[in-house]
Design a protein around this motif. Structure first.
Motif, PDB file in Angstrom:
ATOM      1  N   ALA A   9      45.223  45.438  46.151  1.00 41.71           N
ATOM      2  CA  ALA A   9      43.868  45.546  47.192  1.00 41.71           C
ATOM      3  C   ALA A   9      43.309  45.967  45.949  1.00 41.71           C
ATOM      4  O   ALA A   9      42.420  47.110  46.122  1.00 41.71           O
ATOM      5  CB  ALA A   9      44.768  47.469  47.449  1.00 41.71           C
ATOM      6  N   VAL A  12      39.758  41.021  44.725  1.00 40.37           N
ATOM      7  CA  VAL A  12      39.863  40.399  45.867  1.00 40.37           C
ATOM      8  C   VAL A  12      40.801  40.112  47.326  1.00 40.37           C
ATOM      9  O   VAL A  12      40.343  39.603  48.254  1.00 40.37           O
ATOM     10  CB  VAL A  12      40.356  38.884  45.311  1.00 40.37           C
ATOM     11  CG1 VAL A  12      40.886  38.529  45.743  1.00 40.37           C
ATOM     12  CG2 VAL A  12      39.397  39.227  43.451  1.00 40.37           C
ATOM     13  N   GLY A  13      41.623  40.769  46.899  1.00 39.89           N
ATOM     14  CA  GLY A  13      42.295  41.100  47.796  1.00 39.89           C
ATOM     15  C   GLY A  13      41.797  41.677  49.485  1.00 39.89           C
ATOM     16  O   GLY A  13      41.793  41.857  50.451  1.00 39.89           O
ATOM     17  N   THR A  39      42.459  47.351  38.063  1.00 38.78           N
ATOM     18  CA  THR A  39      41.674  46.367  37.353  1.00 38.78           C
ATOM     19  C   THR A  39      40.067  46.098  38.043  1.00 38.78           C
ATOM     20  O   THR A  39      39.354  46.750  37.199  1.00 38.78           O
ATOM     21  CB  THR A  39      41.727  44.921  36.147  1.00 38.78           C
ATOM     22  OG1 THR A  39      42.946  45.345  35.843  1.00 38.78           O
ATOM     23  CG2 THR A  39      40.374  44.275  36.415  1.00 38.78           C
ATOM     24  N   SER A  40      39.866  46.132  39.085  1.00 39.08           N
ATOM     25  CA  SER A  40      38.823  46.284  40.087  1.00 39.08           C
ATOM     26  C   SER A  40      37.880  47.528  39.663  1.00 39.08           C
ATOM     27  O   SER A  40      36.829  47.684  39.566  1.00 39.08           O
ATOM     28  CB  SER A  40      39.232  46.014  41.427  1.00 39.08           C
ATOM     29  OG  SER A  40      39.097  44.389  41.217  1.00 39.08           O
ATOM     30  N   GLY A  44      32.234  46.415  35.398  1.00 37.53           N
ATOM     31  CA  GLY A  44      31.213  47.628  35.366  1.00 37.53           C
ATOM     32  C   GLY A  44      30.307  46.629  36.767  1.00 37.53           C
ATOM     33  O   GLY A  44      29.539  47.048  37.541  1.00 37.53           O
ATOM     34  N   THR A 164      47.213  38.841  44.058  1.00 32.99           N
ATOM     35  CA  THR A 164      47.672  39.951  42.537  1.00 32.99           C
ATOM     36  C   THR A 164      47.240  40.509  41.560  1.00 32.99           C
ATOM     37  O   THR A 164      47.551  40.500  40.790  1.00 32.99           O
ATOM     38  CB  THR A 164      49.275  39.772  42.643  1.00 32.99           C
ATOM     39  OG1 THR A 164      49.493  38.508  42.136  1.00 32.99           O
ATOM     40  CG2 THR A 164      49.818  40.481  43.695  1.00 32.99           C
ATOM     41  N   GLY A 165      46.171  39.471  41.518  1.00 36.46           N
ATOM     42  CA  GLY A 165      45.184  39.670  39.705  1.00 36.46           C
ATOM     43  C   GLY A 165      46.158  38.878  38.485  1.00 36.46           C
ATOM     44  O   GLY A 165      46.719  38.274  38.831  1.00 36.46           O
ATOM     45  N   LEU A 171      54.859  37.527  39.434  1.00 42.32           N
ATOM     46  CA  LEU A 171      55.371  36.848  40.504  1.00 42.32           C
ATOM     47  C   LEU A 171      54.834  35.541  41.203  1.00 42.32           C
ATOM     48  O   LEU A 171      55.665  34.683  42.171  1.00 42.32           O
ATOM     49  CB  LEU A 171      54.167  37.368  42.040  1.00 42.32           C
ATOM     50  CG  LEU A 171      54.226  37.509  42.870  1.00 42.32           C
ATOM     51  CD1 LEU A 171      55.496  38.404  43.356  1.00 42.32           C
ATOM     52  CD2 LEU A 171      53.509  38.359  44.141  1.00 42.32           C
ATOM     53  N   GLN A 183      37.077  47.753  28.020  1.00 42.71           N
ATOM     54  CA  GLN A 183      36.795  48.847  27.925  1.00 42.71           C
ATOM     55  C   GLN A 183      35.332  49.163  27.867  1.00 42.71           C
ATOM     56  O   GLN A 183      34.591  48.297  27.618  1.00 42.71           O
ATOM     57  CB  GLN A 183      37.702  49.414  27.031  1.00 42.71           C
ATOM     58  CG  GLN A 183      37.796  50.974  26.942  1.00 42.71           C
ATOM     59  CD  GLN A 183      38.300  50.902  25.315  1.00 42.71           C
ATOM     60  OE1 GLN A 183      39.786  50.173  24.930  1.00 42.71           O
ATOM     61  NE2 GLN A 183      37.706  52.195  24.413  1.00 42.71           N
ATOM     62  N   GLY A 262      40.407  48.003  31.773  1.00 43.37           N
ATOM     63  CA  GLY A 262      41.305  46.731  33.114  1.00 43.37           C
ATOM     64  C   GLY A 262      42.004  45.296  32.306  1.00 43.37           C
ATOM     65  O   GLY A 262      41.311  44.700  30.858  1.00 43.37           O
ATOM     66  N   GLY A 285      38.896  35.761  36.652  1.00 41.94           N
ATOM     67  CA  GLY A 285      38.279  36.564  35.655  1.00 41.94           C
ATOM     68  C   GLY A 285      37.327  37.082  35.333  1.00 41.94           C
ATOM     69  O   GLY A 285      38.190  38.482  35.571  1.00 41.94           O
TER      70      GLY A 285
HETATM   71  C1  FAD Z   1      35.803  46.033  32.024  1.00 39.81           C
HETATM   72  C2  FAD Z   1      35.652  45.041  33.220  1.00 39.81           C
HETATM   73  C3  FAD Z   1      34.272  44.943  33.279  1.00 39.81           C
HETATM   74  C4  FAD Z   1      34.273  44.073  34.574  1.00 39.81           C
HETATM   75  N1  FAD Z   1      32.997  43.141  34.937  1.00 39.81           N
HETATM   76  C5  FAD Z   1      32.512  42.552  35.453  1.00 39.81           C
HETATM   77  C6  FAD Z   1      31.047  42.722  36.357  1.00 39.81           C
HETATM   78  O1  FAD Z   1      30.549  42.974  35.499  1.00 39.81           O
HETATM   79  N2  FAD Z   1      31.328  41.994  37.272  1.00 39.81           N
HETATM   80  C7  FAD Z   1      32.248  41.398  38.314  1.00 39.81           C
HETATM   81  O2  FAD Z   1      32.554  40.128  38.954  1.00 39.81           O
HETATM   82  N3  FAD Z   1      33.366  41.436  37.525  1.00 39.81           N
HETATM   83  C8  FAD Z   1      33.534  42.250  36.589  1.00 39.81           C
HETATM   84  N4  FAD Z   1      35.162  42.566  35.822  1.00 39.81           N
HETATM   85  C9  FAD Z   1      36.321  41.347  36.485  1.00 39.81           C
HETATM   86  C10 FAD Z   1      37.118  41.928  37.405  1.00 39.81           C
HETATM   87  O3  FAD Z   1      37.352  43.323  37.531  1.00 39.81           O
HETATM   88  C11 FAD Z   1      37.921  40.962  38.054  1.00 39.81           C
HETATM   89  O4  FAD Z   1      37.848  40.174  37.940  1.00 39.81           O
HETATM   90  C12 FAD Z   1      38.390  41.552  39.257  1.00 39.81           C
HETATM   91  O5  FAD Z   1      39.309  43.019  39.152  1.00 39.81           O
HETATM   92  C13 FAD Z   1      40.037  41.019  39.235  1.00 39.81           C
HETATM   93  O6  FAD Z   1      40.789  41.837  40.719  1.00 39.81           O
HETATM   94  P1  FAD Z   1      41.828  41.203  41.295  1.00 39.81           P
HETATM   95  O7  FAD Z   1      41.468  41.766  42.780  1.00 39.81           O
HETATM   96  O8  FAD Z   1      42.450  39.737  41.585  1.00 39.81           O
HETATM   97  O9  FAD Z   1      42.737  42.097  40.444  1.00 39.81           O
HETATM   98  P2  FAD Z   1      42.772  43.504  40.403  1.00 39.81           P
HETATM   99  O10 FAD Z   1      42.080  44.498  40.762  1.00 39.81           O
HETATM  100  O11 FAD Z   1      44.143  43.899  39.289  1.00 39.81           O
HETATM  101  O12 FAD Z   1      44.414  43.751  41.881  1.00 39.81           O
HETATM  102  C14 FAD Z   1      45.458  43.096  41.480  1.00 39.81           C
HETATM  103  C15 FAD Z   1      46.175  44.176  43.074  1.00 39.81           C
HETATM  104  O13 FAD Z   1      47.310  43.759  43.136  1.00 39.81           O
HETATM  105  C16 FAD Z   1      48.442  44.196  42.925  1.00 39.81           C
HETATM  106  N5  FAD Z   1      49.728  43.810  42.383  1.00 39.81           N
HETATM  107  C17 FAD Z   1      49.665  43.426  41.650  1.00 39.81           C
HETATM  108  N6  FAD Z   1      50.935  42.879  41.402  1.00 39.81           N
HETATM  109  C18 FAD Z   1      52.075  43.581  42.418  1.00 39.81           C
HETATM  110  C19 FAD Z   1      53.069  42.573  43.322  1.00 39.81           C
HETATM  111  N7  FAD Z   1      53.853  42.632  42.194  1.00 39.81           N
HETATM  112  N8  FAD Z   1      53.277  43.647  44.129  1.00 39.81           N
HETATM  113  C20 FAD Z   1      52.305  44.080  45.022  1.00 39.81           C
HETATM  114  N9  FAD Z   1      50.601  44.356  44.226  1.00 39.81           N
HETATM  115  C21 FAD Z   1      50.512  43.642  42.963  1.00 39.81           C
HETATM  116  C22 FAD Z   1      47.664  45.366  42.295  1.00 39.81           C
HETATM  117  O14 FAD Z   1      47.934  47.117  42.232  1.00 39.81           O
HETATM  118  C23 FAD Z   1      46.779  45.803  42.590  1.00 39.81           C
HETATM  119  O15 FAD Z   1      46.064  46.687  43.281  1.00 39.81           O
HETATM  120  C24 FAD Z   1      35.239  43.558  35.374  1.00 39.81           C
HETATM  121  C25 FAD Z   1      36.694  43.545  34.802  1.00 39.81           C
HETATM  122  C26 FAD Z   1      36.848  44.201  33.220  1.00 39.81           C
HETATM  123  C27 FAD Z   1      37.903  44.831  32.584  1.00 39.81           C
END
Ligand code: FAD
Length: 305
Positions: A9, A12-13, A39-40, A44, A164-165, A171, A183, A262, A285
């Motif tokens: 969630a 991406v999710g 992390t999302s 920024g 799941t990032g 997983l 940070q 994150g 990423g």
């Molecule tokens: C400081 C910082 C600044 C950033 N700035 C930008 C920016 O300006 N622009 C940009 O595009 N991106 C930016 N990013 C990158 C962006 O945050 C990530 O690419 C994005 O959050 C990835 O999203 P995600 O949904 O894949 O992962 P996440 O946000 O990590 O979500 C993963 C989800 O999977 C769930 N999960 C994981 N494992 C399991 C499991 N085994 N069972 C059930 N659920 C699970 C977690 O609980 C979570 O809900 C930044 C990141 C950081 C840290």
């Protein structure tokens, strides 16, 4: 119509779930954590391809996501997306690898606040993570189910989308996935100009970005290799260093509000791949917001095949 279970969630999710619903699928979202603990939530959240590949697919997804985010900025204020002017420092005048994903990129010559002699300037959508993730969640037909998944094969449903990032390292047993810790420190705007972002990522060990939001400013950042998949507490020494970098570049911000941390899920290539009834969709990423809608549309077309 398929019953699709999306795991995760973060941006991406949730974007994948909404895109699947729009295509007519019945969708459930399972996640170990609420969106505000991902992390999302710490991003920024500016449209900008960073620490992500491969270039051809990234440019395609970034272009599609950009168009969607720009439309939200124009038509749906509650989606938490606005258009800001980004200035990104450069060492030379070669067009960046992501230039094909954008129109209106212009070279700015002359000294920049953090010492560069050149910068690229462009308009970009910038999300407010709390508003945008909340808006995506509000679009779901069914509430998010908070539950950790230990084995993909145990998840019910016709199809399962793994979003799941960094959690996919465990997983999906994907050892090519690495965490890059980020940070930031959130401050009141003070005298920082609204509607803009300034970024200097030429030296990743001393990177600086300053992003205006509706009522606060994000000061970042860092990209530090990190072992593990649990988001750590903020580092006070890093916070002090970030504030010092911003002040040295002349950004006179207001009171400190909070920190954000994150784990960027970095992989040589974002994974959009179907294996039986599992569709992997992770590894965005430093560009989850930049790509999510574009790669989610590819997930939807994968289901049509
Ligand atoms: C400081 C910082 C600044 C950033 N700035 C930008 C920016 O300006 N622009 C940009 O595009 N991106 C930016 N990013 C990158 C962006 O945050 C990530 O690419 C994005 O959050 C990835 O999203 P995600 O949904 O894949 O992962 P996440 O946000 O990590 O979500 C993963 C989800 O999977 C769930 N999960 C994981 N494992 C399991 C499991 N085994 N069972 C059930 N659920 C699970 C977690 O609980 C979570 O809900 C930044 C990141 C950081 C840290």
């Amino acid at each position: 119509m398929n019953e699709v279970v999306v795991i995760g969630a973060g941006v991406v999710g949730l974007t994948t779930a909404v895109t699947l619903q729009e295509a007519g699928h019945r969708v459930r979202v399972l996640s170990a954590e609420r969106p505000e603990r991902t992390t999302s939530a710490a991003a920024g959240a500016v449209w900008y391809p960073f620490a992500v590949g491969p270039p051809e697919a990234v440019n395609r997804w970034a272009r599609a996501a950009r168009a969607w985010l720009l439309a939200l900025a124009r038509d749906v204020p509650e989606a938490g997306v606005d258009v800001i002017t980004v200035r990104e420092c450069a060492d030379d005048a070669r067009r960046p690898w992501w230039a094909e994903a954008i129109e209106g990129l212009r070279l700015v010559e002359g000294p920049q606040p953090s010492g560069a002699r050149l910068a690229w300037e462009f308009e970009a959508p910038r999300a407010e993570p709390a508003l945008h993730l909340g808006w995506l969640e509000s679009r779901l037909e069914r509430p998010i189910e908070i539950r950790r998944v230990d084995r993909l094969d145990d998840v019910p449903g016709d199809l399962v989308v793994n979003c799941t990032g960094i959690g996919a390292r465990r997983l999906a047993g994907d050892t090519s996935l690495r965490a890059l810790l980020g940070q930031t420190v959130l401050v009141e705007p003070g005298a920082v100009e609204p509607g803009k972002m300034y970024g200097d990522e030429r030296d990743l060990s001393a990177m600086l970005y300053v992003i205006s939001r509706r009522a606060e400013v994000v000061i970042g950042g860092c990209a530090l290799p990190f072992d593990g998949d649990v988001i750590p507490q903020p580092d006070p020494a890093l916070r002090a260093a970030l504030l010092e970098r911003a002040r040295a570049a002349g950004f006179r911000h207001g009171r400190v509000l909070r920190d954000a941390v994150g784990l960027r899920p970095v992989r040589p290539e974002v994974r959009v791949e179907r294996v039986g009834r599992i569709i992997h969709h992770y590894g965005h990423g430093g560009a989850g917001y930049t790509l999510a809608r574009g790669s989610a549309e590819e997930v939807v077309s994968t289901l049509r095949r």
